[in-house]
Write a protein that holds these residues in place. Structure first.
Motif, PDB file in Angstrom:
ATOM      1  N   THR A 203      30.706  29.294  73.591  1.00 30.32           N
ATOM      2  CA  THR A 203      30.983  30.596  72.980  1.00 30.32           C
ATOM      3  C   THR A 203      30.326  31.753  73.729  1.00 30.32           C
ATOM      4  OG1 THR A 203      29.049  30.484  71.531  1.00 30.32           O
ATOM      5  CG2 THR A 203      31.106  29.540  70.685  1.00 30.32           C
ATOM      6  N   GLY A 204      29.419  31.434  74.643  1.00 34.51           N
ATOM      7  CA  GLY A 204      28.663  32.491  75.298  1.00 34.51           C
ATOM      8  C   GLY A 204      27.580  33.068  74.417  1.00 34.51           C
ATOM      9  N   ASP A 205      27.284  32.408  73.311  1.00 31.66           N
ATOM     10  CA  ASP A 205      26.285  32.896  72.367  1.00 31.66           C
ATOM     11  C   ASP A 205      24.890  32.884  72.991  1.00 31.66           C
ATOM     12  OD1 ASP A 205      25.254  33.564  69.661  1.00 31.66           O
ATOM     13  OD2 ASP A 205      24.395  31.555  69.783  1.00 31.66           O
ATOM     14  N   ALA A 206      24.135  33.955  72.797  1.00 29.84           N
ATOM     15  CA  ALA A 206      22.801  34.076  73.387  1.00 29.84           C
ATOM     16  C   ALA A 206      21.846  33.013  72.860  1.00 29.84           C
ATOM     17  CB  ALA A 206      22.244  35.468  73.106  1.00 29.84           C
ATOM     18  N   ASP A 207      22.106  32.507  71.661  1.00 31.69           N
ATOM     19  CA  ASP A 207      21.234  31.485  71.078  1.00 31.69           C
ATOM     20  C   ASP A 207      21.732  30.070  71.335  1.00 31.69           C
ATOM     21  OD1 ASP A 207      19.306  33.248  69.861  1.00 31.69           O
ATOM     22  OD2 ASP A 207      20.882  33.806  68.445  1.00 31.69           O
ATOM     23  N   GLY A 208      22.753  29.947  72.172  1.00 36.72           N
ATOM     24  CA  GLY A 208      23.211  28.631  72.581  1.00 36.72           C
ATOM     25  C   GLY A 208      24.092  27.906  71.585  1.00 36.72           C
ATOM     26  N   ARG A 209      24.633  28.618  70.591  1.00 35.42           N
ATOM     27  CA  ARG A 209      25.487  27.945  69.607  1.00 35.42           C
ATOM     28  C   ARG A 209      26.891  27.721  70.190  1.00 35.42           C
ATOM     29  NH1 ARG A 209      25.940  31.712  64.829  1.00 35.42           N
ATOM     30  NH2 ARG A 209      25.897  33.233  66.534  1.00 35.42           N
ATOM     31  N   ASN A 210      27.386  26.522  70.049  1.00 40.49           N
ATOM     32  CA  ASN A 210      28.758  26.218  70.438  1.00 40.49           C
ATOM     33  C   ASN A 210      29.671  26.317  69.223  1.00 40.49           C
ATOM     34  OD1 ASN A 210      28.238  25.712  73.169  1.00 40.49           O
ATOM     35  ND2 ASN A 210      27.640  23.589  72.739  1.00 40.49           N
ATOM     36  N   LEU A 211      30.965  26.307  69.468  1.00 40.00           N
ATOM     37  CA  LEU A 211      31.934  26.325  68.375  1.00 40.00           C
ATOM     38  C   LEU A 211      32.142  24.898  67.891  1.00 40.00           C
ATOM     39  CD1 LEU A 211      33.926  28.079  66.701  1.00 40.00           C
ATOM     40  CD2 LEU A 211      35.691  27.349  68.328  1.00 40.00           C
ATOM     41  N   THR A 212      31.548  24.574  66.764  1.00 42.09           N
ATOM     42  CA  THR A 212      31.704  23.263  66.145  1.00 42.09           C
ATOM     43  C   THR A 212      32.851  23.311  65.141  1.00 42.09           C
ATOM     44  OG1 THR A 212      30.171  23.838  64.378  1.00 42.09           O
ATOM     45  CG2 THR A 212      29.228  22.831  66.366  1.00 42.09           C
ATOM     46  N   GLU A 213      33.201  22.158  64.625  1.00 40.45           N
ATOM     47  CA  GLU A 213      34.240  22.095  63.598  1.00 40.45           C
ATOM     48  C   GLU A 213      33.853  22.934  62.382  1.00 40.45           C
ATOM     49  OE1 GLU A 213      36.482  18.843  60.683  1.00 40.45           O
ATOM     50  OE2 GLU A 213      34.688  18.290  61.824  1.00 40.45           O
ATOM     51  N   SER A 214      32.588  22.856  61.965  1.00 39.14           N
ATOM     52  CA  SER A 214      32.171  23.583  60.765  1.00 39.14           C
ATOM     53  C   SER A 214      32.245  25.088  60.977  1.00 39.14           C
ATOM     54  CB  SER A 214      30.745  23.171  60.366  1.00 39.14           C
ATOM     55  OG  SER A 214      29.829  23.436  61.406  1.00 39.14           O
ATOM     56  N   ILE A 215      31.792  25.575  62.129  1.00 37.98           N
ATOM     57  CA  ILE A 215      31.841  27.007  62.402  1.00 37.98           C
ATOM     58  C   ILE A 215      33.286  27.489  62.502  1.00 37.98           C
ATOM     59  CG2 ILE A 215      31.360  28.756  64.162  1.00 37.98           C
ATOM     60  CD1 ILE A 215      28.928  28.093  62.547  1.00 37.98           C
ATOM     61  N   ALA A 216      34.124  26.720  63.177  1.00 35.74           N
ATOM     62  CA  ALA A 216      35.532  27.115  63.319  1.00 35.74           C
ATOM     63  C   ALA A 216      36.229  27.146  61.969  1.00 35.74           C
ATOM     64  CB  ALA A 216      36.246  26.148  64.260  1.00 35.74           C
ATOM     65  N   THR A 217      35.957  26.176  61.116  1.00 35.30           N
ATOM     66  CA  THR A 217      36.582  26.155  59.794  1.00 35.30           C
ATOM     67  C   THR A 217      36.158  27.368  58.976  1.00 35.30           C
ATOM     68  OG1 THR A 217      36.577  23.735  59.846  1.00 35.30           O
ATOM     69  CG2 THR A 217      36.954  24.781  57.720  1.00 35.30           C
ATOM     70  N   THR A 218      34.884  27.727  59.066  1.00 34.69           N
ATOM     71  CA  THR A 218      34.417  28.929  58.374  1.00 34.69           C
ATOM     72  C   THR A 218      35.154  30.156  58.871  1.00 34.69           C
ATOM     73  OG1 THR A 218      32.212  27.959  58.128  1.00 34.69           O
ATOM     74  CG2 THR A 218      32.410  30.327  57.783  1.00 34.69           C
ATOM     75  N   GLY A 219      35.330  30.242  60.190  1.00 32.95           N
ATOM     76  CA  GLY A 219      36.052  31.379  60.753  1.00 32.95           C
ATOM     77  C   GLY A 219      37.477  31.471  60.257  1.00 32.95           C
ATOM     78  N   VAL A 220      38.155  30.323  60.175  1.00 30.61           N
ATOM     79  CA  VAL A 220      39.532  30.311  59.674  1.00 30.61           C
ATOM     80  C   VAL A 220      39.562  30.730  58.207  1.00 30.61           C
ATOM     81  CG1 VAL A 220      41.532  28.850  59.174  1.00 30.61           C
ATOM     82  CG2 VAL A 220      40.295  28.579  61.338  1.00 30.61           C
ATOM     83  N   ILE A 221      38.662  30.187  57.413  1.00 36.50           N
ATOM     84  CA  ILE A 221      38.620  30.520  55.986  1.00 36.50           C
ATOM     85  C   ILE A 221      38.340  32.006  55.791  1.00 36.50           C
ATOM     86  CG2 ILE A 221      37.142  30.269  53.956  1.00 36.50           C
ATOM     87  CD1 ILE A 221      37.192  27.281  54.384  1.00 36.50           C
ATOM     88  N   ALA A 222      37.456  32.560  56.608  1.00 36.43           N
ATOM     89  CA  ALA A 222      37.138  33.985  56.486  1.00 36.43           C
ATOM     90  C   ALA A 222      38.390  34.838  56.619  1.00 36.43           C
ATOM     91  CB  ALA A 222      36.110  34.380  57.541  1.00 36.43           C
ATOM     92  N   ALA A 223      39.287  34.438  57.512  1.00 35.21           N
ATOM     93  CA  ALA A 223      40.508  35.216  57.748  1.00 35.21           C
ATOM     94  C   ALA A 223      41.540  35.043  56.647  1.00 35.21           C
ATOM     95  CB  ALA A 223      41.114  34.826  59.091  1.00 35.21           C
ATOM     96  N   MET A 224      41.357  34.075  55.770  1.00 37.90           N
ATOM     97  CA  MET A 224      42.327  33.851  54.706  1.00 37.90           C
ATOM     98  C   MET A 224      42.188  34.857  53.573  1.00 37.90           C
ATOM     99  SD  MET A 224      44.299  31.402  55.659  1.00 37.90           S
ATOM    100  CE  MET A 224      44.109  32.173  57.276  1.00 37.90           C
ATOM    101  N   TYR A 225      41.099  35.591  53.528  1.00 34.27           N
ATOM    102  CA  TYR A 225      40.898  36.550  52.446  1.00 34.27           C
ATOM    103  C   TYR A 225      41.837  37.738  52.521  1.00 34.27           C
ATOM    104  CZ  TYR A 225      36.684  34.186  50.970  1.00 34.27           C
ATOM    105  OH  TYR A 225      35.819  33.254  50.487  1.00 34.27           O
ATOM    106  N   ASP A 226      42.303  38.042  53.714  1.00 30.18           N
ATOM    107  CA  ASP A 226      43.104  39.253  53.881  1.00 30.18           C
ATOM    108  C   ASP A 226      44.105  39.035  55.003  1.00 30.18           C
ATOM    109  OD1 ASP A 226      44.135  41.767  54.094  1.00 30.18           O
ATOM    110  OD2 ASP A 226      42.248  42.760  54.577  1.00 30.18           O
ATOM    111  N   GLU A 227      45.385  39.214  54.695  1.00 29.15           N
ATOM    112  CA  GLU A 227      46.407  39.006  55.725  1.00 29.15           C
ATOM    113  C   GLU A 227      46.253  39.960  56.902  1.00 29.15           C
ATOM    114  OE1 GLU A 227      48.413  41.384  52.361  1.00 29.15           O
ATOM    115  OE2 GLU A 227      46.806  39.909  52.636  1.00 29.15           O
TER     116      GLU A 227
END
Length: 534
Positions: A333-357
């Motif tokens: 992800t290029g995150d400064a703290d070294g976090r990669n895109l895991t399944e849990s993070i990606a799922t949260t991101g998808v769910i976040a977008a479901m609140y508003d079209e």
């Protein structure tokens, strides 16, 4: 991970980021806290078996008179045209002399012209969302001008939230680890790891906020709201609550029906359901939302999940395959703290977008970057926004307060991993995309250090003035049938329906909805029960 929380409202017009019932890995089970852990996920108690929320006596107890009689000292608070104060409330309403909690309050006075109608209290949901932040960023400047002209716009952060003695649980690094934890465990080692993170979260809350944790229920917050009503000089409460804010508002109505003024409950919860049922219903709600997204995505030239001939089912399958692949091979992800895109993070991101079209384009872009360029930064950004993580790696108090309220309000959805395993088929049937994640996310209250104080119940509020309950037909976070159920329970409930996508209805582009609610707030004209808008 996702656990039960009321979901975030959209950012359109004056709506705010209330939260969902399931938040990846962090919170508790759904908006109306918890439910009984016994019985199959699909069962519900009959109306005759479900207890009713009893109203409190109309007279104010003498022990509470000092709280009801206090005077707020208003001061400037850094945002032009807003002023702030501190409200005292008893930590324990059964022992008013046993210590206080300090509650932050903010207001923007009525601008005129026209006769002032009193105070309009607003709450964006959560539980855990800052009502003051919502007021200052959205409601106080974005509500219809005619409403702001006639009402003092007021908000308070409920006990344990944001500026009101916030619950604390984990530091930023520990919270990062929590959000990265695999919430779709494949073996016993991963199950133990997930349970261990839930325990660490719960123990951190218990260690850092031991006294407060026992007094963060929605009933107590509703009682605080009545103290505030009196201190503001209003004989009756006028209130707009979204998502979890509907449960708070309905609870107020149940406790103080004679003090109900004009209440709007937008994106409503059904307080009669158990935590497990709430989580299951919400899981189905997110499947409805992802299906709507899939239909739209397939028609867009930039959809990374399929083309014009791709069915919504195939789009969902492609998304599920992408998430499954991340479980084994996270993306950079290029995150400064070294976090990669895991399944849990990606799922949260998808769910976040479901609140508003309105966020669907951003989601398509983020998915395209991840799937076509191996760049997970876009989905990480969506997830961080959902969790309220800042660039310095610190988290707001949102997730901690969310868990604290939910786990206290109702018994846990699941008490053991084995219970989750047995419920997985029902959750995966409700949502092939999100079912497994949301089932395991509902385990978090099992390890909570404080016993639940509430249970599922009906709210009738007999004798209350008309209450407007608003539901959106394809709302992912608070499914439409919850609004129908709450409107049916309330003796004076009036159901107002928005046929559309996204979470909540007021201020989301429906002239019919906004006109109807404005007429109620300004003139007291409640819509006919069953009024429908597009």
């Amino acid at each position: 991970m996702t656990t039960r929380r009321t979901h975030r409202r959209s950012r359109s017009m004056f709506s705010a980021r209330s939260r969902i019932a399931a938040t990846l890995l962090a919170v508790t089970a759904l908006v109306v806290p918890g439910c009984s852990s016994g019985g199959p996920a699909t069962s519900t108690s009959s109306a005759a078996e479900t207890p009713k929320l009893a109203a409190l006596p109309g007279a104010i107890p003498s022990a509470l008179a000092p709280y009801y009689g206090q005077r707020l000292k208003w001061r400037a608070c850094g945002v032009p045209d807003f002023e702030c104060a501190t409200l005292r409330a008893p930590l324990d309403y059964t022992k008013p002399g046993g210590g206080d909690v300090q509650l932050a309050v903010a207001r923007k006075k009525a601008t005129g012209p026209g006769k002032r109608l009193g105070s309009l209290l607003v709450n964006p949901g959560g539980p855990g969302g800052s009502a003051i932040g919502y007021l200052q960023a959205y409601a106080g400047i974005g509500y219809p001008a005619e409403v702001r002209a006639r009402y003092d716009m007021v908000a308070f952060d409920p006990r344990g939230v944001a500026r009101s003695e916030p619950v604390k649980c984990l530091d930023g690094k520990a919270m990062d680890q929590y959000t990265l934890t695999d919430v779709t465990p494949d073996d016993q080692r991963e199950v133990d790891g997930l349970a261990g993170e839930y325990r660490k979260f719960a123990e951190g809350c218990g260690r850092q906020s031991p006294k407060l944790l026992r007094h963060l229920s929605t009933v107590e917050a509703a009682r605080d709201m009545d103290v505030l009503r009196a201190v503001l000089g209003d004989k009756k409460l006028t209130y707009v609550g979204a998502s979890y804010g509907t449960f708070l508002g309905a609870t107020y109505a149940g406790l103080f029906p004679q003090r109900v003024g004009r209440l709007v409950l937008d994106g409503a919860l059904d307080p009669s359901l158990s935590s497990r049922r709430l989580n299951l219903d919400q899981t189905a709600g997110f499947e409805t939302a992802i299906t709507a997204f899939a239909k739209d995505c397939a028609q867009q030239t930039d959809c990374p999940l399929g083309g014009p001939k791709t069915t919504p089912e195939q789009v969902g399958q492609n998304l599920r395959a992408f998430l499954d692949n991340l479980d084994a091979r996270p993306l950079p992800t290029g995150d400064a703290d070294g976090r990669n895109l895991t399944e849990s993070i990606a799922t949260t991101g998808v769910i976040a977008a479901m609140y508003d079209e309105a966020a669907w384009q951003q989601l398509r872009d983020a998915l395209a970057s991840a799937m076509q360029q191996n760049d997970g930064a876009g989905l990480l950004l969506l997830s961080d926004s959902y969790y309220e993580r800042d660039a310095a790696g610190e988290y707001s108090n949102l997730m901690y307060a969310n868990a604290a309220v939910n786990c206290l309000d109702l018994p846990p959805a699941f008490e053991t991993p084995d219970e989750v395993r047995r419920a997985l088929p029902a959750f995966e049937k409700a949502s092939p995309v999100f079912g497994k994640t949301l089932a395991w996310a509902a385990l978090n209250c099992a390890y909570w250090p404080v016993a639940p104080a509430g249970e599922p119940h009906r709210i009738e509020a007999k004798g209350a003035a008309p209450i407007v309950v608003v539901g959106t037909t394809r709302d992912p976070a608070t499914p439409y049938h919850w609004a129908k159920a709450l409107a049916g329970q309330l003796s004076s409930g009036r159901l107002l329906t928005r046929d559309g996508d996204g979470h909540t209805a007021y201020g989301r582009g429906s002239t019919c909805i906004d006109r109807t609610i404005n007429a109620y707030l300004l003139r007291g004209t409640a819509p006919a029960d069953g009024t429908r808008c597009s």
